[in-house]
Scaffold this active site. Structure first.
Site, short mmCIF file in Angstrom:
data_model
loop_
_atom_site.label_atom_id
_atom_site.label_comp_id
_atom_site.label_asym_id
_atom_site.label_seq_id
_atom_site.Cartn_x
_atom_site.Cartn_y
_atom_site.Cartn_z
N CYS A 50 51.43 0.54 26.76
CA CYS A 50 52.14 1.77 27.46
C CYS A 50 53.26 2.28 26.94
O CYS A 50 53.96 1.80 26.45
CB CYS A 50 52.34 1.27 28.88
SG CYS A 50 51.02 0.09 29.70
N ARG A 69 50.13 4.15 20.08
CA ARG A 69 50.39 2.74 20.78
C ARG A 69 48.79 2.16 21.52
O ARG A 69 49.14 1.02 21.70
CB ARG A 69 51.39 2.79 21.52
CG ARG A 69 52.82 3.18 21.01
CD ARG A 69 53.77 3.63 22.24
NE ARG A 69 54.34 2.53 22.91
CZ ARG A 69 55.18 1.62 22.74
NH1 ARG A 69 56.16 1.86 21.71
NH2 ARG A 69 55.43 0.73 23.54
N TRP A 100 47.97 1.25 29.45
CA TRP A 100 47.07 0.52 28.79
C TRP A 100 46.66 -0.71 29.55
O TRP A 100 47.73 -1.53 30.27
CB TRP A 100 47.76 -0.30 27.41
CG TRP A 100 46.57 -1.15 26.62
CD1 TRP A 100 45.53 -0.64 25.84
CD2 TRP A 100 46.68 -2.45 26.22
NE1 TRP A 100 44.96 -1.69 25.32
CE2 TRP A 100 45.63 -2.57 25.61
CE3 TRP A 100 47.57 -3.42 26.88
CZ2 TRP A 100 45.57 -4.15 25.09
CZ3 TRP A 100 47.29 -4.81 26.46
CH2 TRP A 100 46.10 -5.16 25.66
N ASN A 112 56.12 -0.10 32.36
CA ASN A 112 55.46 -0.88 31.39
C ASN A 112 55.97 -2.67 31.53
O ASN A 112 57.22 -2.78 31.95
CB ASN A 112 56.18 -0.72 29.90
CG ASN A 112 55.63 0.77 29.41
OD1 ASN A 112 54.92 1.43 30.19
ND2 ASN A 112 56.45 1.22 28.36
N GLY A 113 55.03 -3.35 31.35
CA GLY A 113 55.40 -4.81 31.49
C GLY A 113 54.67 -5.40 32.74
O GLY A 113 53.55 -4.62 33.22
N GLU A 167 43.52 -12.37 6.99
CA GLU A 167 44.04 -11.12 7.44
C GLU A 167 42.93 -9.82 6.87
O GLU A 167 42.74 -8.97 7.60
CB GLU A 167 45.20 -10.64 6.44
CG GLU A 167 45.89 -9.46 6.32
CD GLU A 167 46.26 -8.93 7.78
OE1 GLU A 167 46.23 -9.79 8.67
OE2 GLU A 167 46.70 -7.70 7.82
N LYS A 181 41.54 -7.45 9.76
CA LYS A 181 41.50 -5.97 9.59
C LYS A 181 40.15 -5.46 9.73
O LYS A 181 39.86 -4.19 10.45
CB LYS A 181 41.95 -5.83 8.14
CG LYS A 181 43.26 -5.75 7.63
CD LYS A 181 44.45 -4.70 8.36
CE LYS A 181 44.73 -5.33 9.55
NZ LYS A 181 46.02 -6.08 9.65
N GLU A 232 39.27 -5.68 13.79
CA GLU A 232 39.97 -4.85 14.42
C GLU A 232 39.36 -3.41 14.52
O GLU A 232 39.42 -2.66 15.44
CB GLU A 232 41.49 -4.58 13.71
CG GLU A 232 42.24 -5.88 14.04
CD GLU A 232 43.69 -5.37 13.55
OE1 GLU A 232 44.47 -5.25 14.65
OE2 GLU A 232 44.02 -5.25 12.60
N HIS A 259 31.83 -27.47 5.70
CA HIS A 259 31.88 -28.18 7.02
C HIS A 259 31.25 -27.71 8.33
O HIS A 259 31.77 -27.86 9.53
CB HIS A 259 33.64 -28.69 7.33
CG HIS A 259 34.05 -29.54 6.41
ND1 HIS A 259 33.57 -30.83 6.03
CD2 HIS A 259 34.70 -29.34 5.29
CE1 HIS A 259 34.13 -31.51 4.78
NE2 HIS A 259 34.77 -30.47 4.37
N LYS A 311 49.54 -1.26 19.68
CA LYS A 311 49.96 -1.25 18.37
C LYS A 311 51.37 -2.29 18.63
O LYS A 311 51.56 -2.94 17.84
CB LYS A 311 50.82 0.13 17.93
CG LYS A 311 51.59 -0.09 16.88
CD LYS A 311 51.00 -0.31 15.80
CE LYS A 311 51.53 -0.72 14.26
NZ LYS A 311 51.00 -1.18 13.43
O1 M6R Z 1 54.63 -5.98 16.13
P1 M6R Z 1 54.16 -7.47 15.43
O2 M6R Z 1 54.08 -7.62 14.11
O3 M6R Z 1 54.90 -8.47 16.33
O4 M6R Z 1 52.83 -7.50 16.18
C1 M6R Z 1 51.85 -8.56 16.11
C2 M6R Z 1 50.41 -8.38 16.02
O5 M6R Z 1 50.23 -7.86 17.50
C3 M6R Z 1 49.94 -7.44 14.98
O6 M6R Z 1 50.16 -7.79 13.77
C4 M6R Z 1 48.48 -7.24 15.47
O7 M6R Z 1 47.79 -8.64 15.05
C5 M6R Z 1 47.78 -5.95 14.48
N1 M6R Z 1 46.99 -5.31 15.29
C6 M6R Z 1 47.14 -6.29 13.26
O8 M6R Z 1 46.79 -5.48 12.49
#
Ligand code: M6R
Length: 608
Positions: A2, A27, A74, A100-101, A481, A485, A488, A504, A603
């Site tokens: 948000c 965001r 959001w 927000n929250g 990672e 990527k 996502e 395994h 984000k």
């Molecule tokens: O802002 P942060 O590094 O604390 O965020 C952590 C995760 O939310 C962030 O890395 C998320 O996994 C990303 N979308 C990865 O691309």
């Protein structure tokens, strides 16, 4: 996640609010709305979906006035439909709230307010705040808000306006970032500095417990006990151009291509090649404290957690100190063993991730010293840690983290190198690592210069429904990672695994339809990885190898190959992750995904 925006001054509020909301689009959000005061009355407009739909709705039913608040939501409580979009109005319509929250005792408050005759129109937790402020409004808006907050449990960034006390916005913060922007005859409110940067660089970051009263001619900040607080005014140094796309089709691609520069920036003024060490000004750890560290805990979420796994190997290998890596969301509810000589490293791009912040506070509460590796200057983690290393990667807008990851790995290397040299690493070994760090920006550029090779591989695999990513040692987190990527932004199911663990279980998945990405640079475990590749080929899997040089051992064994330059083993992840970022990006673009704002993702995850 948000976003909150607010304006009070002499100009029409709506164009400013829409512009601010657009700047926070990155965001992630699923509905948006505004509420504006005009001639002692409140008007509002809300819409599910993108800001363009809100704008269209405003064209049909305009709201005017020069004091207003806006929000991108959001969804957490209730689906992303108009009735759940913010602002939420009180029963009598005199109060409008954006939030927000999460209000944790919303259900109890809802029952209480229903008992007093209040009717609820949304599924949100936020609506209770609007009714509560109406119920407690007996004088000024800020008094009513302070009284309402005494009843509320949970986390919030709040912006509230009322037609019974017009010409002001009352904001409150607990666990969700908010800042006041200072203008000339106008003032601004935002949850994200990028939303107001075009209008002012002078800002006040609100602290947890603060309530701010913002008017055209000035602002006041009250602490949790309603006493006035003299806040520090900060200057934002970010360049607006830095948060725009700079000619690239997507922020993510821009950020991938910025990495030679961002990695350089992380090291600038810190790496001392000739002494084989680094200088980190913000650690706030004396020589004695560094020497006394018994163990290290690293906590983070998502991509930052992957960099933590690489940091673990660096600190264990170079400093010979025990390290544990914890998901922040797990750590905060565990009963961790933390001693007075425990160092807790907290990694976060945004510095606002709710779980990471809570984990840091928990580590502090238990007596650990905390060290934040954070990108966003002035963020909550950066303000609350005991010491810090800023990443200096610049604003990361794409939801998928790329340049922050490589800067995190480099910042961890700088810290581990400094600690290792103090704790007995030879100058020769230190210089070898320092030289390797120094070479990284040019080596990343070399990888980027061959991005079309990765695009070609992406073309071949853009329709694959599944991917497996395998690596060993420091390249296992790279595999994790790479898989993150891809899933996502392309929504392809992808799993990362330690290469030898494959047999395994996951080996059952392998057939000619399964692309397997091996992160296989020439390191200490290369020969072992070759055996794992053979296991995949024996089951007709298709192998894409990220390797570091032409290897006879790979001849005829891999279907596609991308070579990265050589470096010391524990820095390989910086180079190996770049082609995987590109692979995910190109596949996602070819599948028509919204790369910068993938579905369901935010984000900055500022809720638990
Ligand atoms: O802002 P942060 O590094 O604390 O965020 C952590 C995760 O939310 C962030 O890395 C998320 O996994 C990303 N979308 C990865 O691309």
């Amino acid at each position: 996640m948000c976003g909150i925006i607010g304006y009070v001054g002499g100009k029409p509020a709506v164009p400013f609010l829409l512009e601010g909301l657009r700047r926070m689009e990155y965001r992630g959000y699923d509905s948006a709305g505004v509420a504006v005061l005009h001639d002692g009355a409140l008007g509002d407009c809300r819409a599910a979906g993108k800001i363009a739909r809100l704008e269209a709705a405003l064209n049909t039913t305009p709201v005017t006035g020069s004091c207003g608040i806006g929000h991108t939501r959001w969804a957490t409580h209730g689906p992303p439909v108009e009735r759940n979009a913010h602002p939420h109005r009180s029963q009598d319509g005199t109060v409008a709230v954006v939030h927000n929250g999460i209000i944790e005792n919303a259900n109890a408050l809802r029952v209480l307010l229903q008992g007093k005759g209040y009717q609820f129109r949304s599924d949100t937790d936020t609506e209770v705040v609007a009714h509560l402020v109406q119920e407690l409004m007996n004088g000024s808006l800020e008094e009513a808000v302070l009284a309402a907050l005494r009843e509320v449990e949970g986390t919030y960034g709040l912006a509230i306006v009322s037609s019974r006390d017009p010409g002001k916005i009352v904001a409150a913060r607990k666990g969700s970032p908010l800042l006041v922007g200072i203008g000339d005859g106008e003032h601004f409110l935002a949850s994200d500095a990028s939303a107001i940067l075009a209008h002012t660089r002078q800002v006040v970051y609100l602290h947890d417990g603060d309530v701010a009263v913002i008017e055209a001619g000035g602002y006041r900040v009250l602490d949790a006990s309603a006493a006035p607080r003299t806040p520090k005014v900060d200057r934002i140094e970010w360049d607006q151009a830095a948060i725009e796309r700079g000619g690239y089709p997507h922020f993510m691609l821009k950020e991938i291509f910025e990495q030679p520069q961002t990695v350089e920036n992380t090291m600038r003024g810190r790496l001392i090649v000739e002494d084989g060490t680094s200088k980190l000004g913000g650690l706030n750890l004396s020589h004695e404290q560094l020497m006394a560290i018994d163990n290290v805990i690293i906590t983070a979420c998502g991509t930052s957690w992957h960099s933590a796994l690489i940091g673990e190997m660096m600190i264990e290998e170079w400093c010979r100190l025990p390290v544990e890596v914890e998901y922040a969301s797990e750590f905060r509810y565990k009963n961790p063993i933390v001693g007075p000589n425990t160092l807790c490293i907290v990694i976060s791009q945004s510095g606002e991730t709710a779980d990471t912040l809570a984990a840091m506070r928990e580590a502090k509460r238990r007596g650990a010293r905390t060290l934040g590796l954070v990108n966003v200057v002035g963020s909550t983690i950066a303000r609350e840690d005991d010491g810090g290393v800023y990443l200096h990667a610049g604003p990361e807008i794409g939801v998928a983290s790329t340049k922050a990851f490589t800067s995190q790995v480099v910042a961890l290397a700088l810290f581990a190198l400094k600690l290792a040299r103090k704790r007995g690493m030879s100058v020769t070994r230190g210089m070898e690592i320092a030289r390797a760090l120094h070479a990284l920006p040019a080596q990343i550029q070399d990888v980027l210069d061959r991005s079309e090779q990765v695009e070609h591989i992406a073309e071949e695999f853009k329709r694959a429904p599944n991917f497996l990513y395998l690596g060993r040692g420091a390249n296992f987190p790279v595999a994790l990672e790479g898989a993150l990527k891809l899933k996502e932004i392309s929504y392809i199911h992808a799993e990362g695994y330690p290469a030898a663990e494959m047999k395994h279980g996951p080996i059952a998945l392998i057939d000619e339809m399964m692309p397997v990405v091996f992160v296989a640079p020439h390191d200490a475990v290369f020969d072992k990885v070759v055996s794992n590749i053979q296991e995949v080929k024996a089951r007709k899997g298709t192998v894409i190898a990220i390797t570091s040089r032409g290897e006879p051992a790979l001849d005829g064994l891999v279907d596609y190959e991308f070579r990265i330059p050589e470096t010391v083993d524990l820095l390989m992840p910086v180079l190996a992750s770049v082609p995987l970022q590109l692979l995910a990006y190109y596949i996602a673009v070819k599948r028509g995904s919204n790369v910068d704002q993938p579905r369901n993702l935010a984000k900055s995850v500022t809720v638990e």
